[in-house]
Design a protein around this motif. Structure first.
Motif, PDB file in Angstrom:
ATOM      1  N   ALA A 151      74.196  70.013  43.541  1.00 42.61           N
ATOM      2  CA  ALA A 151      73.437  69.487  44.672  1.00 42.61           C
ATOM      3  C   ALA A 151      73.149  68.006  44.474  1.00 42.61           C
ATOM      4  O   ALA A 151      72.850  67.558  43.359  1.00 42.61           O
ATOM      5  N   THR A 152      73.217  67.250  45.560  1.00 40.87           N
ATOM      6  CA  THR A 152      72.815  65.851  45.551  1.00 40.87           C
ATOM      7  C   THR A 152      71.397  65.743  46.113  1.00 40.87           C
ATOM      8  O   THR A 152      70.771  66.742  46.476  1.00 40.87           O
ATOM      9  N   ASP A 153      70.908  64.513  46.223  1.00 42.99           N
ATOM     10  CA  ASP A 153      69.552  64.309  46.736  1.00 42.99           C
ATOM     11  C   ASP A 153      69.404  64.758  48.183  1.00 42.99           C
ATOM     12  O   ASP A 153      68.288  64.993  48.657  1.00 42.99           O
ATOM     13  N   ALA A 154      70.517  64.881  48.898  1.00 41.84           N
ATOM     14  CA  ALA A 154      70.459  65.280  50.307  1.00 41.84           C
ATOM     15  C   ALA A 154      70.293  66.782  50.488  1.00 41.84           C
ATOM     16  O   ALA A 154      70.007  67.246  51.594  1.00 41.84           O
ATOM     17  N   ALA A 155      70.476  67.563  49.449  1.00 37.77           N
ATOM     18  CA  ALA A 155      70.429  69.023  49.565  1.00 37.77           C
ATOM     19  C   ALA A 155      69.019  69.509  49.881  1.00 37.77           C
ATOM     20  O   ALA A 155      68.031  68.915  49.444  1.00 37.77           O
ATOM     21  N   HIS A 166      72.796  70.424  37.604  1.00 35.54           N
ATOM     22  CA  HIS A 166      71.882  69.716  38.495  1.00 35.54           C
ATOM     23  C   HIS A 166      72.015  70.360  39.873  1.00 35.54           C
ATOM     24  O   HIS A 166      73.061  70.276  40.506  1.00 35.54           O
ATOM     25  N   THR A 167      70.958  70.998  40.332  1.00 35.23           N
ATOM     26  CA  THR A 167      71.066  71.757  41.571  1.00 35.23           C
ATOM     27  C   THR A 167      69.701  71.839  42.257  1.00 35.23           C
ATOM     28  O   THR A 167      68.799  71.030  41.962  1.00 35.23           O
ATOM     29  N   VAL A 168      69.558  72.771  43.178  1.00 34.81           N
ATOM     30  CA  VAL A 168      68.278  73.030  43.833  1.00 34.81           C
ATOM     31  C   VAL A 168      67.933  74.499  43.628  1.00 34.81           C
ATOM     32  O   VAL A 168      68.811  75.340  43.449  1.00 34.81           O
ATOM     33  N   LYS A 169      66.653  74.785  43.680  1.00 36.17           N
ATOM     34  CA  LYS A 169      66.222  76.168  43.550  1.00 36.17           C
ATOM     35  C   LYS A 169      66.602  76.924  44.817  1.00 36.17           C
ATOM     36  O   LYS A 169      66.269  76.495  45.929  1.00 36.17           O
ATOM     37  N   PRO A 170      67.307  78.035  44.693  1.00 33.63           N
ATOM     38  CA  PRO A 170      67.758  78.757  45.890  1.00 33.63           C
ATOM     39  C   PRO A 170      66.631  79.536  46.549  1.00 33.63           C
ATOM     40  O   PRO A 170      65.645  79.913  45.912  1.00 33.63           O
TER      41      PRO A 170
END
Length: 202
Positions: free
Chosen positions: A44-48, A114-118
């Protein structure tokens, strides 16, 4: 006749395991090889959409020693419960949905995504990350799930997690750690031993 004669003299050839070359082949750029790889450790990037997190850990053998040539692959939805449907949508979302990382380039033999919490994908699903581990000595890759230790209420209703004996559910929980401004979830995969991670048939 020739093959039968060779087998009679030397015995059957042992089964081939699935590693360690997958780590180098599927994460070539990570290991410094001049080949493209479709997925890496940046999911994920900052836009996610979703809370930015770092998922990291080690793959440990039966003696608790970190495996230096494992390949870890993850997949999950974003913070809105969505997977990208194609490359163009993934770029617009800033979220690829899939990541791959080898354990051979970190001094402590860790993987790190490096990701986002689903989000949960359905009302009865707790937030989780699907994980596949490939390493030397395995005839087939193994499947597991990563749940989050700060999602107690959601975890208590998750059908898959609750199908696991209560005494083993902790092996599927990533531990939240605040590291400065970063949110880290630590998750070690134990391939064998008393703390062996729960693996699933898929």
């Amino acid at each position: 006749m020739l093959m039968q004669g060779l087998q009679d003299n030397f015995g059957q050839t042992p089964s081939q395991t699935v590693g360690p070359y997958f780590a180098y082949g599927l994460t070539a750029a990570q290991y410094g090889y001049p080949f493209n790889q479709p997925f890496d450790a940046v999911v994920a990037t900052d836009a996610a959409h979703g809370e930015r997190i770092l998922l990291e850990g080690r793959v440990l053998d039966g003696d608790g020693v970190p495996v230096f040539d494992a390949l870890v692959e993850i997949s999950h939805v974003d913070g809105d419960g969505r997977y990208p449907q194609d490359a163009d949508q993934a770029e617009r979302m800033g979220f690829r949905g899939v990541g791959r990382c080898g354990t051979g380039t970190d001094p402590q033999h860790r993987y790190a995504f490096h990701t986002v919490k689903p989000a949960g994908q359905a009302e009865a699903d707790a937030p989780h990350i699907n994980m596949i581990v490939t390493m030397r000595g395995l005839l087939l890759h193994v499947f597991t799930r990563v749940y989050f230790d700060d999602e107690t209420a959601a975890n208590s209703h998750d059908a898959v997690l609750n199908s696991v004996p209560a005494s083993r559910r902790h092996t599927l929980l990533a531990r939240r750690v605040q590291r400065g401004a970063d949110i880290v979830y630590a998750f070690d995969v134990h391939m064998q031993g008393s703390e062996e991670t729960v693996f699933f048939d898929c």
